[in-house]
Motif scaffolding. Structure first.
Motif, PDB file in Angstrom:
ATOM      1  N   HIS A 296      -8.318  -2.857  -0.298  1.00 58.11           N
ATOM      2  CA  HIS A 296      -7.431  -1.731  -0.001  1.00 58.11           C
ATOM      3  C   HIS A 296      -6.294  -2.137   0.941  1.00 58.11           C
ATOM      4  N   MET A 297      -6.597  -2.982   1.907  1.00 55.09           N
ATOM      5  CA  MET A 297      -5.536  -3.420   2.823  1.00 55.09           C
ATOM      6  C   MET A 297      -4.510  -4.283   2.103  1.00 55.09           C
ATOM      7  N   LEU A 298      -4.980  -5.120   1.188  1.00 57.13           N
ATOM      8  CA  LEU A 298      -4.041  -5.939   0.418  1.00 57.13           C
ATOM      9  C   LEU A 298      -3.119  -5.040  -0.420  1.00 57.13           C
ATOM     10  N   VAL A 299      -3.731  -4.073  -1.077  1.00 53.35           N
ATOM     11  CA  VAL A 299      -2.968  -3.189  -1.960  1.00 53.35           C
ATOM     12  C   VAL A 299      -2.016  -2.309  -1.147  1.00 53.35           C
ATOM     13  N   LYS A 300      -2.516  -1.790  -0.047  1.00 51.25           N
ATOM     14  CA  LYS A 300      -1.664  -0.939   0.797  1.00 51.25           C
ATOM     15  C   LYS A 300      -0.501  -1.735   1.386  1.00 51.25           C
ATOM     16  N   SER A 301      -0.754  -2.981   1.731  1.00 57.83           N
ATOM     17  CA  SER A 301       0.343  -3.826   2.226  1.00 57.83           C
ATOM     18  C   SER A 301       1.376  -4.008   1.127  1.00 57.83           C
TER      19      SER A 301
END
Ligand code: FHN
Length: 428
Positions: A296-301
């Protein structure tokens, strides 16, 4: 205010063509590994889950005692080839490693100071060189983290916010001599290790009112390696001469940590993140984020136009801790299936919302539905016309309606993905 007045930075800086191309490369790459490794790893946080690379400061270890640590640092299991393979398997495209952290200890064979891995540890080898060679072989870019703050160097004076009182240093020093030292180390790093991805500065925040003469340092770097990207984790708006902007433990614009303003520059962006709560190796910190949280952090970034620089703190034996290896493997598995919706994209025309984010590459718009359990989702209106809407995973059609209220999507239960339900929209 003082900071911006006294800095000057590299006014009038014009990045070279090569630098601009590297910025593009950087933005396409999306995912990198951060490495916090130093002699502090030997102490593994000293039994405190909140301490790692800061142990010298937090436990008030005087220089004389801390200087004994390198003799216990012997990472015989360090295998550069394995690290780089692990990075590639995780879907990462670059590594940013600490060449010197706040403790002042050089993890490379510095010639201007013997406070370094080759001269002071039983290991006696230059891990930065080994890594640089391996990265070149396996086509991974290498960036160097360099701490401007230094708790060890006698000329880092006057002391900053940290490093006061306990280090045992003389209360005197020649600031310009320190800057010369720093520039000499940077020169070593930029001339002895082949082409590098860039320099990742940290620690200026320790002395906000000092004259860092940033212009001189940035000019030096851009002269030695015009293609190398310069970034600084000073938690304020980028200065002239910088090529990318980073956000620590925080998505650009969110400012949940209170360290950085919400200001987002036009430069390429990067967010750095720990897997647990520690940068350096910590024996007690078991607070590992789940693979789902990490994805999720990768995608949100990506949806906010930023790279994710995900950190590991290698153990003193040279290995990455098993929990973090497992996390990287899980990320690699996800990205192997879904990388098309991440690499080479930029933040999409649909702005981030509670349900997730969008990424985009030309006419392909990807909606990443991360957090939504209802069967219909109304996406804010956009002016582009839509040619097709399918689930990315199996290319089956998504029932939808586009009108002035937005794009209404039907997402039946059996099409939901527990991590990220990706909708692929082809725009006209
Ligand atoms: O103090 C450092 C910390 O140890 C770590 O290196 C992080 C990484 O972004 N930066 C500093 C705090 O801003």
């Amino acid at each position: 205010l003082l900071l911006s007045n006294s800095i000057g930075a590299q006014e009038g800086y014009k990045p070279t063509q090569e630098n601009l191309e590297n910025r593009q490369w950087f933005q396409d790459a999306k995912f990198g590994m951060f490495v916090h490794w130093g002699v502090y790893s030997v102490l593994g946080g000293g039994g405190d889950a909140g301490i790692a690379e800061w142990i010298m400061q937090n436990k008030k270890i005087p220089i004389k005692q801390y200087e004994k640590l390198p003799s216990f640092f012997n990472p015989v299991d360090f295998d550069a080839a394995e690290w780089v393979r692990m990075v590639k398997d995780a879907g990462m495209k670059y590594i940013t490693i600490t060449t010197k952290h706040h403790d002042g200890f050089a993890m490379y064979d510095s010639k201007i100071s013997d406070y370094n891995i080759v001269d002071k540890t039983p290991y006696g080898k230059d891990i930065i060189r080994m890594l640089a060679e391996e990265c070149r072989k396996q086509d991974i870019k290498l960036f160097f983290y360099y701490s401007q703050l230094d708790w060890h160097h006698p000329d880092y004076y006057p002391r900053g916010r940290t490093g006061q009182g306990f280090t045992g240093r003389d209360e005197s020093g020649d600031w310009d001599a320190y800057l010369d030292y720093m520039n000499s180390q940077l020169t070593e790093l930029l001339t002895d290790y082949g082409p590098i991805g860039g320099i990742w500065f940290d620690g200026m925040w320790d002395k906000k009112d000092a004259d860092w003469k940033l212009g001189t340092t940035y000019q030096l770097i851009h002269k030695l390696q015009p293609g190398a990207l310069v970034g600084s984790n000073h938690h304020v708006k980028p200065y002239p001469g910088e090529d990318f902007q980073m956000f620590e433990q925080d998505l650009p614009g969110e400012n949940t940590t209170g360290w950085q303003g919400a200001h987002i520059s036009q430069l390429p962006l990067e967010m750095c993140l720990t897997i647990n709560g520690s940068w350096g190796f910590n024996l007690m910190d078991q607070n590992h984020k789940s693979p789902k949280e990490l994805v999720h952090m990768l995608v949100k970034s990506a949806g906010r136009n930023a790279n994710l620089l995900l950190n590991v703190g290698p153990m003193p034996n040279g290995e990455i801790q098993p929990e973090h290896k497992a996390s990287l493997k899980a990320m690699g598995d996800w990205i192997a299936e879904n990388g098309e919706t991440i690499y080479g994209t930029r933040g999409g025309i649909v702005a981030a919302e509670d349900w997730g984010v969008s990424t985009q590459k030309g006419k392909k718009l990807y909606l990443h539905i991360l957090d939504w359990d209802k069967d219909v989702l109304l996406v804010q209106p956009f002016k582009e016309k839509v040619q097709s809407v399918v689930f990315f995973k199996d290319k089956s059609k998504v029932s939808h309606r586009l009108d002035k209220y937005g794009l209404l999507l039907e997402i039946p239960k059996n099409k939901k993905d527990g991590v990220d339900t990706i909708i692929e929209i082809t725009l006209k």
